[in-house]
Every structure is written in C-alpha cells, then in structure tokens.
Motif scaffolding. Structure first.
Motif, PDB file in Angstrom:
ATOM      1  N   ALA A 377      49.216  39.082  50.163  1.00  0.00           N
ATOM      2  CA  ALA A 377      47.899  39.517  49.695  1.00  0.00           C
ATOM      3  C   ALA A 377      47.917  39.818  48.196  1.00  0.00           C
ATOM      4  CB  ALA A 377      47.452  40.744  50.480  1.00  0.00           C
ATOM      5  N   ALA A 378      48.971  40.466  47.723  1.00  0.00           N
ATOM      6  CA  ALA A 378      49.061  40.785  46.297  1.00  0.00           C
ATOM      7  C   ALA A 378      49.114  39.520  45.449  1.00  0.00           C
ATOM      8  CB  ALA A 378      50.291  41.648  46.028  1.00  0.00           C
ATOM      9  N   ALA A 379      49.825  38.508  45.930  1.00  0.00           N
ATOM     10  CA  ALA A 379      49.934  37.256  45.172  1.00  0.00           C
ATOM     11  C   ALA A 379      48.631  36.473  45.155  1.00  0.00           C
ATOM     12  CB  ALA A 379      51.056  36.395  45.750  1.00  0.00           C
ATOM     13  N   LEU A 380      47.773  36.689  46.154  1.00  0.00           N
ATOM     14  CA  LEU A 380      46.510  35.959  46.233  1.00  0.00           C
ATOM     15  C   LEU A 380      45.365  36.676  45.528  1.00  0.00           C
ATOM     16  CD1 LEU A 380      46.580  34.720  49.944  1.00  0.00           C
ATOM     17  CD2 LEU A 380      46.822  33.328  47.889  1.00  0.00           C
ATOM     18  N   ALA A 409      37.737  40.551  50.772  1.00  0.00           N
ATOM     19  CA  ALA A 409      37.478  39.663  51.906  1.00  0.00           C
ATOM     20  C   ALA A 409      38.165  38.313  51.718  1.00  0.00           C
ATOM     21  CB  ALA A 409      35.969  39.479  52.075  1.00  0.00           C
ATOM     22  N   LEU A 410      38.119  37.782  50.511  1.00  0.00           N
ATOM     23  CA  LEU A 410      38.775  36.501  50.251  1.00  0.00           C
ATOM     24  C   LEU A 410      40.292  36.619  50.339  1.00  0.00           C
ATOM     25  CD1 LEU A 410      36.550  35.263  47.293  1.00  0.00           C
ATOM     26  CD2 LEU A 410      36.639  34.308  49.595  1.00  0.00           C
ATOM     27  N   GLY A 432      55.502  28.713  48.803  1.00  0.00           N
ATOM     28  CA  GLY A 432      54.890  27.415  48.570  1.00  0.00           C
ATOM     29  C   GLY A 432      53.405  27.401  48.884  1.00  0.00           C
ATOM     30  N   ALA A 433      53.017  28.000  50.001  1.00  0.00           N
ATOM     31  CA  ALA A 433      51.609  27.993  50.391  1.00  0.00           C
ATOM     32  C   ALA A 433      50.746  28.769  49.401  1.00  0.00           C
ATOM     33  CB  ALA A 433      51.461  28.580  51.796  1.00  0.00           C
ATOM     34  N   VAL A 434      51.220  29.936  48.962  1.00  0.00           N
ATOM     35  CA  VAL A 434      50.461  30.736  47.996  1.00  0.00           C
ATOM     36  C   VAL A 434      50.342  29.984  46.660  1.00  0.00           C
ATOM     37  CG1 VAL A 434      50.507  32.853  46.619  1.00  0.00           C
ATOM     38  CG2 VAL A 434      50.979  32.936  49.069  1.00  0.00           C
ATOM     39  N   ALA A 435      51.416  29.309  46.250  1.00  0.00           N
ATOM     40  CA  ALA A 435      51.363  28.530  45.010  1.00  0.00           C
ATOM     41  C   ALA A 435      50.359  27.392  45.118  1.00  0.00           C
ATOM     42  CB  ALA A 435      52.746  27.986  44.675  1.00  0.00           C
ATOM     43  N   ALA A 674      50.921  36.334  40.234  1.00  0.00           N
ATOM     44  CA  ALA A 674      50.692  35.324  41.255  1.00  0.00           C
ATOM     45  C   ALA A 674      51.967  34.841  41.932  1.00  0.00           C
ATOM     46  CB  ALA A 674      49.958  34.127  40.647  1.00  0.00           C
ATOM     47  N   THR A 675      53.140  35.028  41.317  1.00  0.00           N
ATOM     48  CA  THR A 675      54.366  34.444  41.869  1.00  0.00           C
ATOM     49  C   THR A 675      55.444  35.464  42.224  1.00  0.00           C
ATOM     50  OG1 THR A 675      55.205  34.086  39.625  1.00  0.00           O
ATOM     51  CG2 THR A 675      54.044  32.264  40.661  1.00  0.00           C
TER      52      THR A 675
END
Length: 724
Positions: A377-380, A409-410, A432-435, A674-675
C-alpha cells in the motif's frame, strides 16, 4: 559471447533516437499588425470577469483568444511592480527593493516629468543594476522598449514596462486623459495601466468595474490594424495565482493561447508577452535577452466563456488547491513510511534466526502478512495519488479530505489486486507488480497528454511556473524506477547474455516517452534515463562495475546524449526543448545564469521539499537492509543480480535528473517512495526463506545388516523451500 545481443542493443539505441527526431507540428503565426496595445491590471483573475459587470472584458475574451497567465518573475511572489518590469524585460525581473518575504507594495514608482511629452523612471538605473548583479536571470528592464522606435505609457505601472533601460518613457500620461486616440497611434507599442485589483467582495468588484471602464476608453480609441493584449500582470498579495490573458485582433479571433515556453494549450507566461508584441509587429526579438516565447493559437476553446474558465475548468482554483494538498500528502506519506520502516526492523531481525538449536521464534505469519499488505500500500501511494487527480476533488468544500479518501480507496483497490493474484507467493511478484502499476499509470498519463500531472497533487502546478506539460519530477521518479525494476524483473527470466537487451529495449521506450516533445517533453530526464539504463545493462549479468563496463556504459550514454542534443538543436529556436535552449545559451555565452539558476533551485528544493525526507528515509532503510547481518537485501541481490542492476540504474538516473533539472532529490524521493517498500518486502521474504533450514536433532547410531554402525540424518524442516 554471441553477436546477437550487442547488435540488437545498437538497433534499440538507434530506434530510440529515431523516435526523438520527429519535430512538433508548427503553428502558423497570425498576421502582423501596425500597433500593439498591452492593457494590464495587476491582480485580474478570470473569476473577476462577468458579462454584466465587466462587459468590455467579457466581449474581448469571447471574441479573442484566451489563456491562463502564469506571472512568475524573479521574485517568489510577483508584486505589481515586479510584474510590469518583467513584462517590459521579456525575462524574469524584479523591481527594487528586492523583498522576497515582505508584503507587496502598492505604491507607484517614482516618476518625474521634465517635459509634457515623456517621463523618467527615477530608479530604473538601480533596477537594471540589481537585475544584472544580484539576480540570475540576466534580465534587462526596458529591453522591449529598446527594440522599437518609441513607446507610449498610460499610468505608473505601464511606465515600468514602457521605459527604456536608462529610464526614459518616450510618451507618458498619468491616466487615460487627453487625446487618447492620437497617443495610441503615435508609437507601435502602447502600455496601459488599468489599475490594481485587490481585496475581496464589494471593494474588489468596484476595482474590476473601474478597470473595465478604463478598457472601454482604450477600445474606443484603438487604431486600425492593432492587437489588444489584456493581462493580469501580477499578484497583489503573498498568494500566487493564475491570471487573465486575452489576445484580440485580426488573426487572434478565438482559440487558446499557448507558447513553446509552456507547451500546454491555454497557458501563457508573463515573459511571453514581450516576444509576442515584437512578433506581432514583425520585428525580431533582441538576442540573449528574452526568456519568453511568442504566443500562438490552438483550437479547442469552448464558445461559452463560462465553460472555458469556470467550474470544472477553473485551473486557478485547482492549482491553488494542489499547492496546499500536495504539501500535506507528501508530509503524511513521509511519516507513514518512516513509521512503517521503524516497526518492521524488529520483524526483519526475527526473520533470520541464528544458527543453533535455540533462537528467537520466527515472526507470526499473520504479522508478516499484515506488513506485506502495508508495504504494498505504501508503494502504491503516489500512483494512486496520480489517478486521484482524475476526480474533481479540488472542487469539494474540504479538498484535502476528499483527495485523501479517493487516494485511500485507490490504494486499497491496487493492494487487493496485487495481493489476490495467483502468483502473489512468488518472492519477486510484489516488487514486479507494483513497479508495473506505477510505470503504466505514468506512461498512460503521458500518452494522453499528462492531464493527471498538470495541477495535480503528484504532479506540478502551473502557478509555480516551472513546468506546464510533460512529465514532472514526481512522475519521472515513479516512471524511471518502475521501468528499471520491471526490466530487472523480466531480465531474471532470460539467459545472462540477453539481460542487457531487456534493459535497453525497455529503457529505449523510456527514453522516447520521457524525451519526446509530444510526451514527457523532458530532454534532461531522457539523458538521465539513458545513463541509468546504461549502468543497469552493464551489470545486469552479475559482477561489479569494472572499468570496461563503465567505459562502455559511458560511451553509450554519451552517444545517446549527443544524438539527442543534435536532434534538439536542429529544431527551430521556438520549438527547442530545454536541452537545446541550454546548449544554445552556452554557445552564445549566456549559459552561466542557467547553471546558477539550477544550483539555486537545487538548494531551495533540497531544504523545502518533503520529497527530500522521503529520499533520506529510503536511503537509510536500504542501507539497513544492505549492510546489517539480518537485512536481507544482499541476499536478494545475490539471487537476483538483475534487480541489483535496476537499483544501481535507478540511483544514477534519479540523481542526474534531479541535479541537472534543478529539482534536487525530488525525483529520487519519488523513486524511493515507490520502490523501497517493496524492496523491503522482498528482503523480508528472502530472510524467511533463509530461515527454513534443517532442524537440529540428536544423531542416532544403529547397525546395518552387516553389523556396521551408521549415522542417520536429521529430518528436514517441513517448511524448507527455495527462495524464488
């Protein structure tokens, strides 16, 4: 070594450069005129214009071309005197005394009238000296007036824009009195001070109505073949806003105003007025003095002026809300990530037990699962914030709360999508998915005109006057880090000799996305991406940055940079990007101020931006994971060298982009936010796999059928498995 990968790498680099050679479409310039009248009102905003109370302003805006005017000057807040002198300099200027923190002075400048024709600005010599010696923009007050045979000014503010560098105003009237028609047709350029719009309520409405009445006198006396430019030339208090820009005349009837300086339809800078005036008169701009670009017209303005500038299209309201909410968002994100990293340190300490029959128990699976969800969640958060800007949160009564709810919400939806995927248990799936999500969000936004970044919380504000189109510092950090991590993730699935090709292919797409004038419009960022991709490709097969690898990476990056520069310099001057303009300034001997401005901007951003805190937090957490005995990141890099290459490339790219772009650690902070959380998650998973080892049991001795005593092995741990 097979020849296939190197050949394909070269082809990918050539294809990347080919994608940058496409020139932006040229816009036909409106026909020239004999006279240009610049009517300015300090503080005038679009919300002040009404068809009943201000019929003349409304009619001019309806018939002509319009835009949102950014009034950036050499001061942090542009006061009336600063705005007028900037309009006359065609460059970011200021009027003394330089006072970046105090309230705006509304007192008129000192003017003397030694005759009945013109006037003299008492402090013009001081203004020229201050702008040349103390400021870094190289502005020369009076550069516009010096480009024509004579200028006319009505009012004290107009005198600041119409005066020559030595202070002389050729023709001057303190107000719109006398034979206005004759004066307006006596010089090619006329400056008119319509008054200053301040305050709120009835007092502000009265000031706007007075400005509209003054404009009526100008319109009644304007000569034939004239262009009328109406502008809200400055702010009037310490709050920075977007203001009115109207161009009405032959060839300027309808459409949005824009310029090569903004690259965004409907946006114009105050420094664009001077080159627009000279271009309309058919005259060339003075060399090395103007920072603005000539205004042009693009289609798309709604016929209803209310729909064009009010309601959901009120850029001033959105930009103002963005400034306040962005500061809150990044401060909250910094605090959340800091607390999350502090709380997970003891969990990582327990994840890898010491050798021996006893030791601390592994962290409970539910606790690990909770931390994994929190890290995802923090990375997104930043990609979710970009998507949240598609909603009209800024129109709410409490915009910060609405933006927070939409973003939360997003984030929840994105986290659930990553968590519920069948491959979630794979070690590298979350990172990988978050990136992929971050890269796709920014990439799609760039392909659709960067609408989410303009005046967006995770983007940039037109009020600041630094960027109006393309990719911003935050978006660049998310895009670059995501692209390189995705490249490293994908490179793990191919043979070692082919891993550099994966980085170069995806990196070439990134260079085009960031550097293309149609997409990211950031040539400096494209150079930074090239450098990062070259470093990542050099070490993607394992090992360290040896001298041959550094040399080949540097040569590849230099080749792309030179190619990019050549492409940019071959474009017309008004279509060049920031790289072409910077190189042209160096060739012309005026590159020093640009370097000084970048250094000053880096220092200011470093101390004031919350993203600096995010960058520092991310670096400290990565250092812990890399160098502590139970950090786990060293093991991740050992098992997955392509991810180590992605990390090195991200570091190089974000630092170069921040330093050369004047944004300090903004790009690096966004990349870290983000990473780093998913990198920590990956390290935690590898540690938990490392803990699944053979348990200690007593060694049993038993005779075999021949009577020879042999030892039996202890049973394996039921949880043992590979760290994949």
């Amino acid at each position: 070594m097979p020849w296939g990968p190197p050949v394909l790498v070269v082809l990918a680099v050539i294809a990347s450069l080919a994608g940058l050679t496409i020139n932006p479409k040229t816009v036909a310039a409106p026909p020239t005129v004999d006279y240009v009248i610049v009517a300015g009102a300090a503080g005038l905003r679009w919300e002040d214009i009404d068809p009943q109370r201000t019929p003349n302003l409304w009619r001019e805006a309806t018939q002509g071309s319009i835009g949102w005017l950014s009034v950036k000057s050499a001061q942090r807040v542009t006061c009336p005197d600063d705005g007028w002198v900037t309009a006359g300099a065609g460059n970011y200027a200021a009027w003394p005394p330089l006072n970046p923190l105090g309230p705006c002075s509304l007192d008129p400048p000192a003017i003397t009238q030694p005759d009945q024709i013109g006037a003299d600005l008492t402090d013009q010599a001081l203004a020229v000296r201050e702008n040349q010696d103390r400021l870094s923009f190289g502005a020369v007050p009076g550069a516009l007036a010096e480009s024509v045979r004579c200028t006319t000014a009505f009012g004290p503010g107009a005198a600041l824009a119409a005066a020559r560098p030595f202070g002389r105003v050729d023709k001057y009237q303190p107000a719109l009195t006398g034979d206005v028609k004759t004066l307006l047709s006596s010089c090619p350029i006329s400056m008119v001070d319509l008054g200053t719009i301040t305050g709120s309520g009835a007092d502000r409405q009265a000031a706007v109505e007075q400005a509209d009445a003054a404009l009526a006198k100008v319109l009644a006396a304007r000569p034939d073949r004239s262009l009328m430019l109406i502008a809200g030339v400055s702010d009037t208090d310490r709050t920075t806003r977007l203001h009115v820009a109207i161009a009405e005349g032959a060839g300027w009837d309808g459409g949005w105003l824009t310029s090569a300086g903004t690259g965004r339809d409907g946006y114009l800078q105050l420094v664009d007025l001077a080159p627009t005036v000279l271009s309309a008169l058919g005259k060339a701009a003075p060399e090395k003095l103007f920072a603005g670009r000539t205004a042009t017209i693009v289609d798309g303005k709604p016929a209803d002026l209310t729909k064009a500038v009010q309601g959901s299209h009120n850029a001033d309201q959105r930009a103002g809300a963005q400034h306040a909410v962005a500061e809150i968002f990044f401060k909250v994100l910094s605090i959340v990530q800091l607390l999350l990293f502090l709380l997970i340190v003891p969990v990582m300490g327990r994840a890898r037990r010491h050798a021996g029959p006893t030791g601390p128990a592994l962290p409970p699976p539910r606790l690990v699962a909770a931390f994994e969800v929190a890290l995802i969640a923090a990375a997104l958060a930043i990609p979710a914030a970009l998507l949240a800007d598609a909603s009209p949160w800024w129109q709410a009564k409490h915009p910060a709360w609405w933006f927070g709810l939409v973003t939360f919400a997003l984030v929840a939806v994105g986290t659930a999508a990553v968590r519920s995927a069948p491959r979630f248990r794979r070690t590298l799936w979350p990172i990988g998915a978050v990136a992929v999500i971050g890269t796709v969000v920014v990439g799609v936004d760039l392909l659709t005109g960067a609408q989410l970044q303009l005046n967006g919380v995770a983007g940039y504000s037109a009020i600041h006057g630094a960027r109006y189109a393309g990719v911003g510092g935050v978006g660049l950090g998310v895009f670059v880090s995501g692209l390189l991590v995705v490249s490293g993730w994908a490179a793990q699935w191919v043979r070692k000799p082919w891993r550099p090709l994966v980085f170069v292919l995806l990196g070439g797409v990134g260079v085009v996305m960031v550097g293309s004038p149609f997409l990211g419009a950031d040539p400096v960022g494209a150079i930074a991406v090239t450098a990062g991709v070259c470093v990542a490709a050099a070490i993607s097969t394992g090992g360290w940055l040896t001298f041959p690898r550094i040399a080949w990476a540097a040569l590849a990056g230099l080749a792309v940079t030179i190619g990019f520069a050549v492409v940019d310099l071959r474009r017309p001057a008004l279509e060049q990007g920031s790289l072409g303009r910077f190189l042209s300034a160096i060739a012309g001997g005026t590159g020093g101020p640009a370097v000084q401005r970048a250094a000053s901007s880096n220092g200011q951003t470093l101390l004031e931006s919350p993203l600096t805190v995010l960058a520092v937090i991310g670096v400290l957490m990565l250092a812990f994971c890399q160098f502590s005995p139970w950090g786990g990141l060293q093991r991740v890099f050992g098992l997955h060298p392509a991810l180590r290459a992605a990390g090195a490339g991200t570091t190089v790219a974000t630092l170069i982009a921040g330093a050369l772009g004047g944004s300090a650690l903004t790009v690096a902070g966004a990349a870290a936010a983000a990473t780093v959380p998913t990198a920590v998650l990956t390290a935690l998973r590898v540690l938990l796999h490392a803990a699944d080892r053979t348990r200690a049991f007593p060694v049993l001795s038993e005779p075999d059928k021949t009577g020879v005593v042999s030892k039996t092995r202890a049973p394996s741990s039921p949880n043992a498995g590979p760290a994949r």
